[in-house]
Design an enzyme around this catalytic site. Structure first.
Site, short mmCIF file in Angstrom:
data_model
loop_
_atom_site.label_atom_id
_atom_site.label_comp_id
_atom_site.label_asym_id
_atom_site.label_seq_id
_atom_site.Cartn_x
_atom_site.Cartn_y
_atom_site.Cartn_z
N GLU A 29 102.75 -25.31 112.34
CA GLU A 29 101.95 -26.49 112.05
C GLU A 29 102.37 -27.59 113.03
OE1 GLU A 29 102.90 -27.75 108.15
OE2 GLU A 29 102.58 -25.79 107.24
N ASP A 32 105.41 -37.32 104.17
CA ASP A 32 106.59 -37.07 105.01
C ASP A 32 107.76 -37.98 104.65
OD1 ASP A 32 105.31 -35.11 106.69
OD2 ASP A 32 104.12 -36.77 107.47
#
Length: 274
Positions: free
Chosen positions: A53, A64
């Site tokens: 990815e 994140d």
């Protein structure tokens, strides 16, 4: 199925045929530089990753954690653009022949243009997109263009996802389902948690008849954890651990080698269950 979504599906199926989970690595584009990021992704594949990815750096991520945020900040300060993300996909796929996805929040795609983004990603050889903040009920426009260009649409499910939502996502998604192992942001942890296995089982039950693989991310950082998750998931997704190895390395070359080494360790981990 057309385009590189077929390559993604074939890659996941091949891992299953070997009696193991696929290893999916995450690395942000433009970190530490665009060229350095490309070399790191090649190293991840060389070490044993089945799929990579490519993260599209974002200034305000919702999924994140601090490690990936630090890498994104470096990439953004370096001036990374969507064109650099596409170049990263194109060069890594061309060099390896393996499936490369983009992981991005919706806002950059919306501003760039859905048709433009999907057309360029397909032309670059991308297999699809992971879209953590795009609600399935608002995804029709994306899915229309993704299907047109042969791209996978990977949705994220969480332990809080109700069975009805899981059914919607497995019906609408393609490629695989990204199962977040816990509530929270990305980052390495001591334990992946029992709720990850429950989520995988519920997602499979909700998608009965679709055969859509369910891959687990968030918290996996070493071979032992990879082996644990490989015991119940179709794929093991690792991101922060790769980025942390690069951040901790004394220079970019050492960072690339650290990625290759970790990919090798994790690849052995997912094969312990085979």
């Amino acid at each position: 199925m057309s385009g590189n979504i077929q390559l993604l599906s074939d890659t996941l199926a091949a891992a299953k045929a070997e009696g193991r989970s696929a290893l999916i690595a995450y690395l942000p584009a433009g970190f530490p530089t665009v060229d350095g990021g490309i070399e790191a992704i090649k190293a991840a594949f060389d070490g044993g990753a089945d799929v990579v990815e490519v993260g599209l750096p974002h200034s305000d991520p919702v999924l994140d954690g601090p490690v990936i945020q630090t890498a994104d900040d470096i990439a953004l300060r370096g001036g990374v653009k969507i064109a650099d993300v596409m170049r990263t996909v194109k060069e890594t796929h061309a060099a390896t022949g393996k499936p490369v996805l983009v992981m991005t929040y919706w806002n950059p795609i919306d501003r760039y243009g859905v048709e433009r983004f999907t057309a360029e990603l397909a032309e670059a050889g991308g297999a699809g997109c992971i879209l953590p903040d795009l609600p399935v009920q608002e995804s029709a426009l994306w899915r229309e263009h993704a299907q047109k260009h042969g791209l996978a649409t990977v949705f994220v499910v969480a332990p809080s996802s109700k069975d009805g939502r899981l059914a919607e996502i497995t019906a609408a998604g393609s490629g695989f389902v990204y199962a977040a192992s816990l509530m929270g942001v990305t980052g390495t942890r001591e334990s992946v948690g029992a709720q990850a296995q429950d989520l995988v089982e519920r997602t499979r039950a909700a998608g009965a008849g679709t055969d859509l693989p369910v891959c687990v991310g968030l918290g996996v950082s070493n071979a032992g954890q990879a082996a644990e998750v490989a015991g119940f998931a179709d794929g093991v997704i690792v991101g922060s651990a790769f980025v942390k190895r690069m951040l901790d390395a004394p220079d970019d070359k050492a960072g690339v080698e650290a990625v290759r080494e970790l990919a090798g360790e994790l690849a052995k981990g997912v094969r312990r269950q085979a």
